[in-house]
Design a protein around this motif. Structure first.
Motif, PDB file in Angstrom:
ATOM      1  N   GLY A 149       0.839  -1.195   0.000  1.00  9.57           N
ATOM      2  CA  GLY A 149       0.000   0.000   0.000  1.00  9.57           C
ATOM      3  C   GLY A 149       0.871   1.241   0.000  1.00  9.57           C
ATOM      4  O   GLY A 149       1.756   1.380   0.841  1.00  9.57           O
ATOM      5  N   ASP A 150       0.637   2.126  -0.957  1.00  9.77           N
ATOM      6  CA  ASP A 150       1.376   3.384  -1.059  1.00  9.77           C
ATOM      7  C   ASP A 150       0.388   4.538  -1.047  1.00  9.77           C
ATOM      8  O   ASP A 150      -0.655   4.480  -1.707  1.00  9.77           O
ATOM      9  N   MET A 151       0.753   5.592  -0.317  1.00  8.78           N
ATOM     10  CA  MET A 151      -0.017   6.828  -0.394  1.00  8.78           C
ATOM     11  C   MET A 151       0.226   7.429  -1.769  1.00  8.78           C
ATOM     12  O   MET A 151       1.276   7.219  -2.369  1.00  8.78           O
ATOM     13  N   SER A 152      -0.747   8.172  -2.274  1.00  8.12           N
ATOM     14  CA  SER A 152      -0.603   8.746  -3.612  1.00  8.12           C
ATOM     15  C   SER A 152       0.399   9.894  -3.638  1.00  8.12           C
ATOM     16  O   SER A 152       0.841  10.283  -4.710  1.00  8.12           O
ATOM     17  N   HIS A 153       0.787  10.430  -2.480  1.00 13.81           N
ATOM     18  CA  HIS A 153       1.798  11.489  -2.463  1.00 13.81           C
ATOM     19  C   HIS A 153       3.118  10.936  -1.919  1.00 13.81           C
ATOM     20  O   HIS A 153       3.138   9.969  -1.174  1.00 13.81           O
ATOM     21  N   ALA A 154       4.196  11.545  -2.338  1.00 13.29           N
ATOM     22  CA  ALA A 154       5.541  11.064  -1.980  1.00 13.29           C
ATOM     23  C   ALA A 154       5.848  11.295  -0.506  1.00 13.29           C
ATOM     24  O   ALA A 154       5.260  12.143   0.149  1.00 13.29           O
ATOM     25  N   GLY A 155       6.793  10.508  -0.006  1.00 13.54           N
ATOM     26  CA  GLY A 155       7.312  10.723   1.333  1.00 13.54           C
ATOM     27  C   GLY A 155       6.745   9.820   2.407  1.00 13.54           C
ATOM     28  O   GLY A 155       7.232   9.828   3.527  1.00 13.54           O
ATOM     29  N   MET A 156       5.726   9.050   2.093  1.00 18.99           N
ATOM     30  CA  MET A 156       5.131   8.173   3.093  1.00 18.99           C
ATOM     31  C   MET A 156       5.724   6.771   2.966  1.00 18.99           C
ATOM     32  O   MET A 156       5.945   6.271   1.872  1.00 18.99           O
ATOM     33  N   THR A 157       5.950   6.136   4.093  1.00 17.26           N
ATOM     34  CA  THR A 157       6.460   4.771   4.109  1.00 17.26           C
ATOM     35  C   THR A 157       5.345   3.824   3.654  1.00 17.26           C
ATOM     36  O   THR A 157       4.218   3.912   4.150  1.00 17.26           O
ATOM     37  N   PRO A 158       5.637   2.928   2.731  1.00 20.77           N
ATOM     38  CA  PRO A 158       4.597   1.993   2.282  1.00 20.77           C
ATOM     39  C   PRO A 158       4.263   0.969   3.369  1.00 20.77           C
ATOM     40  O   PRO A 158       5.066   0.696   4.259  1.00 20.77           O
ATOM     41  N   VAL A 159       3.069   0.420   3.284  1.00 19.27           N
ATOM     42  CA  VAL A 159       2.652  -0.689   4.140  1.00 19.27           C
ATOM     43  C   VAL A 159       2.780  -1.947   3.281  1.00 19.27           C
ATOM     44  O   VAL A 159       2.211  -2.025   2.206  1.00 19.27           O
ATOM     45  N   ILE A 160       3.571  -2.924   3.768  1.00 17.61           N
ATOM     46  CA  ILE A 160       3.861  -4.113   2.980  1.00 17.61           C
ATOM     47  C   ILE A 160       3.484  -5.364   3.778  1.00 17.61           C
ATOM     48  O   ILE A 160       3.868  -5.505   4.939  1.00 17.61           O
ATOM     49  N   VAL A 161       2.728  -6.243   3.144  1.00 15.70           N
ATOM     50  CA  VAL A 161       2.369  -7.529   3.734  1.00 15.70           C
ATOM     51  C   VAL A 161       2.761  -8.592   2.713  1.00 15.70           C
ATOM     52  O   VAL A 161       2.199  -8.646   1.621  1.00 15.70           O
ATOM     53  N   ASN A 162       3.745  -9.414   3.055  1.00 16.08           N
ATOM     54  CA  ASN A 162       4.276 -10.412   2.114  1.00 16.08           C
ATOM     55  C   ASN A 162       3.823 -11.825   2.446  1.00 16.08           C
ATOM     56  O   ASN A 162       3.564 -12.160   3.603  1.00 16.08           O
ATOM     57  N   GLN A 163       3.777 -12.635   1.395  1.00 14.66           N
ATOM     58  CA  GLN A 163       3.561 -14.079   1.486  1.00 14.66           C
ATOM     59  C   GLN A 163       2.298 -14.457   2.266  1.00 14.66           C
ATOM     60  O   GLN A 163       2.327 -15.283   3.170  1.00 14.66           O
ATOM     61  N   VAL A 164       1.177 -13.840   1.881  1.00  7.05           N
ATOM     62  CA  VAL A 164      -0.107 -14.214   2.470  1.00  7.05           C
ATOM     63  C   VAL A 164      -0.619 -15.432   1.716  1.00  7.05           C
ATOM     64  O   VAL A 164      -0.832 -15.388   0.505  1.00  7.05           O
ATOM     65  N   LYS A 165      -0.774 -16.517   2.428  1.00 10.63           N
ATOM     66  CA  LYS A 165      -1.222 -17.762   1.794  1.00 10.63           C
ATOM     67  C   LYS A 165      -2.735 -17.741   1.634  1.00 10.63           C
ATOM     68  O   LYS A 165      -3.456 -17.253   2.483  1.00 10.63           O
ATOM     69  N   GLY A 166      -3.160 -18.301   0.525  1.00 17.30           N
ATOM     70  CA  GLY A 166      -4.583 -18.377   0.248  1.00 17.30           C
ATOM     71  C   GLY A 166      -4.966 -19.783  -0.129  1.00 17.30           C
ATOM     72  O   GLY A 166      -4.119 -20.658  -0.323  1.00 17.30           O
ATOM     73  N   GLU A 167      -6.254 -19.982  -0.207  1.00 11.39           N
ATOM     74  CA  GLU A 167      -6.772 -21.283  -0.604  1.00 11.39           C
ATOM     75  C   GLU A 167      -7.784 -21.063  -1.717  1.00 11.39           C
ATOM     76  O   GLU A 167      -8.731 -20.297  -1.558  1.00 11.39           O
ATOM     77  N   GLU A 168      -7.538 -21.703  -2.859  1.00 13.30           N
ATOM     78  CA  GLU A 168      -8.411 -21.564  -4.031  1.00 13.30           C
ATOM     79  C   GLU A 168      -8.636 -20.104  -4.409  1.00 13.30           C
ATOM     80  O   GLU A 168      -9.755 -19.702  -4.747  1.00 13.30           O
ATOM     81  N   GLY A 169      -7.571 -19.290  -4.307  1.00 12.93           N
ATOM     82  CA  GLY A 169      -7.639 -17.909  -4.761  1.00 12.93           C
ATOM     83  C   GLY A 169      -8.283 -16.933  -3.804  1.00 12.93           C
ATOM     84  O   GLY A 169      -8.548 -15.794  -4.175  1.00 12.93           O
ATOM     85  N   THR A 170      -8.533 -17.339  -2.555  1.00 11.97           N
ATOM     86  CA  THR A 170      -9.143 -16.457  -1.564  1.00 11.97           C
ATOM     87  C   THR A 170      -8.119 -16.114  -0.488  1.00 11.97           C
ATOM     88  O   THR A 170      -7.470 -17.011   0.059  1.00 11.97           O
ATOM     89  N   PHE A 171      -7.983 -14.808  -0.190  1.00  8.15           N
ATOM     90  CA  PHE A 171      -6.971 -14.325   0.745  1.00  8.15           C
ATOM     91  C   PHE A 171      -7.596 -13.351   1.734  1.00  8.15           C
ATOM     92  O   PHE A 171      -8.373 -12.488   1.343  1.00  8.15           O
ATOM     93  N   ALA A 172      -7.225 -13.484   3.012  1.00 11.34           N
ATOM     94  CA  ALA A 172      -7.605 -12.531   4.053  1.00 11.34           C
ATOM     95  C   ALA A 172      -6.312 -11.858   4.518  1.00 11.34           C
ATOM     96  O   ALA A 172      -5.463 -12.506   5.131  1.00 11.34           O
TER      97      ALA A 172
END
Length: 129
Positions: free
Chosen positions: A71-94
């Protein structure tokens, strides 16, 4: 050094730098449908849950794999929010997600599909205070 020589060196330097850039990633699975729902709706600052469904467009999930969310803010200078390697089942992710500020966000979802192709999508989100 003459001005024309300086200009030629500057031009040569500029051309050589253009070959050093990174290649833009592109979505290699455009036929897949990605839908995202933010809970709570409408999104407000703080904790939320992104419910993401990736399918073939005919109510069939795209298989078992994991996704990365940025997740990135539309303006510069904000730290992004990153969530990696979220496992899903049959294409569904929480995906647990923290909106750090109100305003316009861009959510980028990427995944390597079971067949090796890159899925890459961006979605705009307006977060209320």
């Amino acid at each position: 050094m003459s001005p024309s020589r300086i200009l030629r060196l500057l031009l040569l330097f500029t051309i050589s730098l253009s070959g050093c850039g990174r290649r833009e990633a592109r979505d290699e699975a455009p036929e897949l449908v990605l839908e995202m729902q933010v809970i709570p709706a409408p999104p407000t600052t703080g904790a939320s849950l992104l419910m993401i469904q990736i399918s073939n467009g005919q109510d069939a999930g795209a298989g078992d794999f994991s996704i990365d969310v940025r997740g990135d803010m539309s303006h510069a200078g904000m730290t992004p929010v990153i969530v990696n390697q979220v496992k899903g089942e049959e294409g569904t992710f929480a995906v647990p997600f923290e909106w750090t500020m109100a305003g316009d966000w861009v959510i980028t979802i990427s995944a390597i599909m079971p067949d090796g192709r890159l899925l890459l999508r961006t979605l705009p989100v307006l977060v209320e205070p």
